[in-house]
Design a protein around this motif. Sequence first.
Motif, PDB file in Angstrom:
ATOM      1  N   THR A  18       0.852  -1.186   0.000  1.00  0.00           N
ATOM      2  CA  THR A  18       0.000   0.000   0.000  1.00  0.00           C
ATOM      3  C   THR A  18       0.894   1.244   0.000  1.00  0.00           C
ATOM      4  O   THR A  18       2.084   1.173   0.342  1.00  0.00           O
ATOM      5  N   PRO A  19       0.328   2.397  -0.363  1.00  0.00           N
ATOM      6  CA  PRO A  19       1.132   3.625  -0.271  1.00  0.00           C
ATOM      7  C   PRO A  19       1.686   3.863   1.127  1.00  0.00           C
ATOM      8  O   PRO A  19       2.825   4.327   1.285  1.00  0.00           O
ATOM      9  N   GLN A  20       0.905   3.541   2.151  1.00  0.00           N
ATOM     10  CA  GLN A  20       1.351   3.757   3.529  1.00  0.00           C
ATOM     11  C   GLN A  20       2.544   2.859   3.865  1.00  0.00           C
ATOM     12  O   GLN A  20       3.493   3.298   4.532  1.00  0.00           O
ATOM     13  N   GLU A  21       2.504   1.599   3.411  1.00  0.00           N
ATOM     14  CA  GLU A  21       3.649   0.719   3.659  1.00  0.00           C
ATOM     15  C   GLU A  21       4.879   1.201   2.909  1.00  0.00           C
ATOM     16  O   GLU A  21       5.989   1.180   3.452  1.00  0.00           O
ATOM     17  N   ARG A  22       4.699   1.647   1.679  1.00  0.00           N
ATOM     18  CA  ARG A  22       5.853   2.138   0.920  1.00  0.00           C
ATOM     19  C   ARG A  22       6.418   3.426   1.526  1.00  0.00           C
ATOM     20  O   ARG A  22       7.636   3.634   1.528  1.00  0.00           O
ATOM     21  N   GLN A  23       5.534   4.288   2.037  1.00  0.00           N
ATOM     22  CA  GLN A  23       6.024   5.482   2.727  1.00  0.00           C
ATOM     23  C   GLN A  23       6.912   5.100   3.911  1.00  0.00           C
ATOM     24  O   GLN A  23       7.969   5.708   4.132  1.00  0.00           O
ATOM     25  N   ALA A  24       6.497   4.095   4.665  1.00  0.00           N
ATOM     26  CA  ALA A  24       7.267   3.682   5.838  1.00  0.00           C
ATOM     27  C   ALA A  24       8.563   2.983   5.442  1.00  0.00           C
ATOM     28  O   ALA A  24       9.634   3.250   6.006  1.00  0.00           O
ATOM     29  N   LEU A  25       8.477   2.080   4.465  1.00  0.00           N
ATOM     30  CA  LEU A  25       9.651   1.291   4.092  1.00  0.00           C
ATOM     31  C   LEU A  25      10.682   2.105   3.323  1.00  0.00           C
ATOM     32  O   LEU A  25      11.797   1.633   3.108  1.00  0.00           O
ATOM     33  N   ARG A  26      10.317   3.326   2.948  1.00  0.00           N
ATOM     34  CA  ARG A  26      11.334   4.215   2.377  1.00  0.00           C
ATOM     35  C   ARG A  26      12.464   4.494   3.377  1.00  0.00           C
ATOM     36  O   ARG A  26      13.577   4.839   2.986  1.00  0.00           O
TER      37      ARG A  26
END
Length: 364
Positions: A18-26
């Motif tokens: 999800t966008p939220q997971e990708r934001q965090a995993l950045r």
Amino acid sequence: MPLEIRGGVRAAPVPGDTPQERQALRWAPDGRDRTADPAHVARTARENEEDGLDSALVVQSSSWPDPWLVASWALAATTRLRIAVAHRVGTTAPTVAARSLATLDRLSGGRAAAHVIIGSSDLDTARDGDLLDKADRYRRAEEYLDLFTRYLTADQDIDHKGEFYAVTAARPGLHPDPGGELLSFGGSSPQGLELAARYAQVYAVSPLPLPDTRRRIALVRAAAAAHGRTLRIWRHLTVVLADTDEEARDRVRRLRRDALRLTAGGAGGRWREAVQLDRDRERGRSDPGHGDEQVAAYVRRSLTAAYTGSPATVAARIGLLRSAGVDIVQLDLPVETDHDRELRRTLVRHLRSGHGTPLDRRGW
């Protein structure tokens, strides 16, 4: 000279469903697996350009897609954006790399450059067959850059016989578009400063407190002046933006929590092999026996160092770097949603209002 604003182009999206997971995993270290996604490369490059950025970096590691090819795809998708390609000395002959740069620069209308790296991890350089230690890699880099730069502009045959390279009757059939900044270099060691002073047009200064940044810039510019040269200064920044400063601080806490959860336990294997952690272990910054703790420490350290706040607040902090002598700021931040993009565009507008208009095509 106006401030140059730089972004980045990855060969594939950040992991996450999800966008939220990708934001965090950045904010997690980069795993060794990375595919090449042509739609993502083209879209990211166009978004950098549309959002008002001047240039972008394509990074390099032993297992990732070839950065020259990723850069060519990004350049083909844009008309104005310039691309700096991370290039590790030792993986190819200097004449071959010089032709790659000259070809990419010609095909893109003068929008290509190379960011020369020595290799921060001995283990990762060994994966490409380069078994020299860092001291020897620096010694080889001097010979490499000497031959690389001579070959780029040669109009007659070159013969060279050195410790690491030998060529006979070498001459390029094409040259880069004239007038551009073709090479950037980092490295805080005395050898790194000297190589930048002699061969580069741009120096990538390490993240340091502001007084130390000023001193480092003065040092490298003095070294360049001793060779009758000048250098522009590039600083990489990790950034967390929100509409207000309080919301940005809340966002940091949420990103940290989500990143730690997503990289913990059995799910964390891909991050425990990260090149950044190889480097930490080699420098004695972490215990090689505790991979999960290394990943967690990296996440916390990344978010602690981030420039956090509203676009206006972050722009004001960047203004302090500008006053210290920084000419290029690289904005490294998650851009996964329309709101992320609007925050980045607003930051760029704040920076432009304080520092003039975008650079022209050859203003590296």
